[in-house]
Design an enzyme around this catalytic site. Structure first.
Site, PDB file in Angstrom:
ATOM      1  N   GLU A 182       0.813  -1.230   0.000  1.00 47.84           N
ATOM      2  CA  GLU A 182       0.000   0.000   0.000  1.00 47.84           C
ATOM      3  C   GLU A 182       0.844   1.278   0.000  1.00 47.84           C
ATOM      4  O   GLU A 182       0.625   2.168   0.815  1.00 47.84           O
ATOM      5  CB  GLU A 182      -0.980  -0.014   1.173  1.00 47.84           C
ATOM      6  CG  GLU A 182      -1.877  -1.244   1.174  1.00 47.84           C
ATOM      7  CD  GLU A 182      -2.933  -1.239   2.268  1.00 47.84           C
ATOM      8  OE1 GLU A 182      -2.863  -0.394   3.176  1.00 47.84           O
ATOM      9  OE2 GLU A 182      -3.824  -2.108   2.207  1.00 47.84           O
ATOM     10  N   GLU A 294      -5.539 -10.884  -1.509  1.00 47.60           N
ATOM     11  CA  GLU A 294      -6.423 -10.698  -0.347  1.00 47.60           C
ATOM     12  C   GLU A 294      -7.888 -10.731  -0.763  1.00 47.60           C
ATOM     13  O   GLU A 294      -8.700  -9.921  -0.324  1.00 47.60           O
ATOM     14  CB  GLU A 294      -6.110  -9.354   0.336  1.00 47.60           C
ATOM     15  CG  GLU A 294      -4.664  -9.197   0.759  1.00 47.60           C
ATOM     16  CD  GLU A 294      -4.384  -7.921   1.538  1.00 47.60           C
ATOM     17  OE1 GLU A 294      -5.326  -7.306   2.075  1.00 47.60           O
ATOM     18  OE2 GLU A 294      -3.194  -7.536   1.600  1.00 47.60           O
TER      19      GLU A 294
HETATM   20  C1  GLA Z   1      -4.991  -4.588   4.157  1.00 51.58           C
HETATM   21  C2  GLA Z   1      -3.669  -5.222   4.501  1.00 51.58           C
HETATM   22  C3  GLA Z   1      -3.855  -6.550   5.152  1.00 51.58           C
HETATM   23  C4  GLA Z   1      -4.915  -6.507   6.231  1.00 51.58           C
HETATM   24  C5  GLA Z   1      -6.184  -5.981   5.652  1.00 51.58           C
HETATM   25  C6  GLA Z   1      -7.271  -5.968   6.688  1.00 51.58           C
HETATM   26  O1  GLA Z   1      -5.562  -5.119   3.033  1.00 51.58           O
HETATM   27  O2  GLA Z   1      -2.853  -5.395   3.381  1.00 51.58           O
HETATM   28  O3  GLA Z   1      -2.645  -6.934   5.716  1.00 51.58           O
HETATM   29  O4  GLA Z   1      -4.511  -5.724   7.295  1.00 51.58           O
HETATM   30  O5  GLA Z   1      -5.931  -4.683   5.198  1.00 51.58           O
HETATM   31  O6  GLA Z   1      -7.408  -7.206   7.306  1.00 51.58           O
END
Ligand code: GLA
Length: 395
Positions: A182, A294
């Protein structure tokens, strides 16, 4: 009309109007002799629970020639008595740490490293023929303040030491690391693509920390795949900035091997927009590996403000999730997995959790019942998993 809570408003919309209005004395301007009009919206029918039971190994086997099937987990899901441990062993071949490999867990105070939980996770994977995606070496959250103290040179030395310690410890045991997570700004009008963050400030007002982290990771494990990871890559502005940063890293010889797309989606997302992000990277950087890192699909579209300011959030469905929403989720999961298999650069797909019972989306951006994953709260496989695995199934 009295002030209804969000839950009350939902009841009104879903056919509980008569009871609610009776309960509050007829409501608003209605006289005692004139009953209020009854809203005749048909009640929402929650979908029947799925009765799909995948065969042992069916999920990972279905994509064996395409990509690893991963889940983000916590150490409590690895103990033998945990039902999630059995689902993981039966259906997955990759794990990520949901948050237990982040700096605040591994190095909570300067100079100390606590490997207990990361070791448990890696051991669980090895014991069960799974690979591990390391997540994440550098993030602007979940990182103790001491990381950001001192001159840029001190910050660099500390970061390099941390990355070296962590990557070396799991050299040959963690096949891919999210090196930076991020680092791209959400600001579409920004003049450069980088997030303004504690890391930006600590580097001296620049993004040099990205280079430091990648170079240290490569030195610590020459064979590990090194990833940059980002959310909202389905939106063209964010995607463009992401690609600009990746191009710059590649052009300068910074050792980036892979591009991560988080894919925290919702039931209104078009599969084509998420897949376009994969294609855009393929078009620019043939040869870079791509991971879906994710994946989850929230029941609640975000009107734009919910994640940002926790306002305007869709009301909690509670236990009355409309069948149409569950179908839509299943169709989107199917379209995504079909699209993933058509894209050879994708070598890993990870869902952000195993079951709906343990998803961050039950608490973020607000507390409400969410069901974004492939197993429900009772650890029953959902119609979404059936839609992925059975082309003849109509969700
Ligand atoms: C972001 C992060 C993850 C996690 C999510 C929430 O996507 O990359 O590591 O913290 O938020 O669970």
């Amino acid at each position: 009309m009295p002030n209804f809570t969000a839950r009350d408003r939902l009841k009104l919309l879903t056919g509980g109007a008569a009871a609610l209005l009776t309960g509050c004395g007829g409501g608003g301007g209605a006289s005692s002799t004139t009953p209020p009009p009854v809203v005749v919206t048909p009640p929402v029918t929650p979908p029947p629970a799925s009765d799909f039971v995948p065969e042992v190994g069916q999920f990972r086997t279905a994509f064996a020639g395409n990509f690893e099937i991963g889940a983000a987990i916590q150490d409590n899901q690895t103990v033998d008595s945990a039902v999630d441990a059995q689902i993981l062993k039966d259906q997955f071949n990759s794990i990520s740490a949901e948050f237990q490999m982040k700096p605040e867990i591994i190095a909570p105070t300067e100079g100390t490293f606590d490997w207990t939980i990361p070791d448990t996770l890696v051991q669980f994977a090895e014991d069960n023929d799974m690979v591990v995606r390391g997540h994440a070496l550098l993030w602007h959250l979940a990182t103790p303040d001491y990381f950001f103290q001192g001159t840029p040179a001190e910050v660099r030395a500390r970061l390099e030491n941390y990355v070296t310690e962590v990557v070396s410890r799991y050299r040959g045991r963690i096949f891919a690391w999210d090196v930076v997570n991020e680092v791209i700004t959400d600001d579409d009008s920004a003049t450069d693509p980088y997030r303004r963050s504690n890391w930006w400030d600590a580097s001296g007002g620049n993004a040099d920390y990205i280079d430091w982290a990648f170079n240290a990771a490569r030195a610590a494990d020459p064979d590990c795949l090194l990833f940059i990871n980002e959310y909202s890559t389905r939106f063209s502005g964010k995607r463009g900035r992401y690609i600009d940063v990746i191009r710059d890293l590649v052009d300068r010889g910074i050792p980036v091997d892979g591009v991560g797309h988080q894919m925290h989606l919702n039931v209104d997302t078009q599969a084509s927009s998420a897949l376009a992000a994969i294609d855009a990277v393929d078009d620019e950087f043939m040869g870079l590996v791509q991971h879906v890192t994710e994946l989850d699909i929230s029941l609640y579209p975000d009107p734009g403000s919910c994640f940002e300011t926790q306002t305007g959030c869709r009301a909690d469905y509670g236990s009355n999730v409309p069948a149409s929403v569950i179908s839509r989720q299943a169709e989107l999961y199917r379209a995504l997995f079909n699209g993933f298999t058509e894209r050879s650069s994708i070598t890993s797909v990870t869902t952000w959790g195993v079951s709906d019972a343990q998803s961050w989306l039950n608490d973020v951006p607000i507390t409400r019942t969410n069901a974004p994953l492939l197993w429900d709260r009772d650890r029953q496989a959902k119609s979404a998993l059936q839609a992925i695995l059975d082309p003849d199934f109509t969700p």
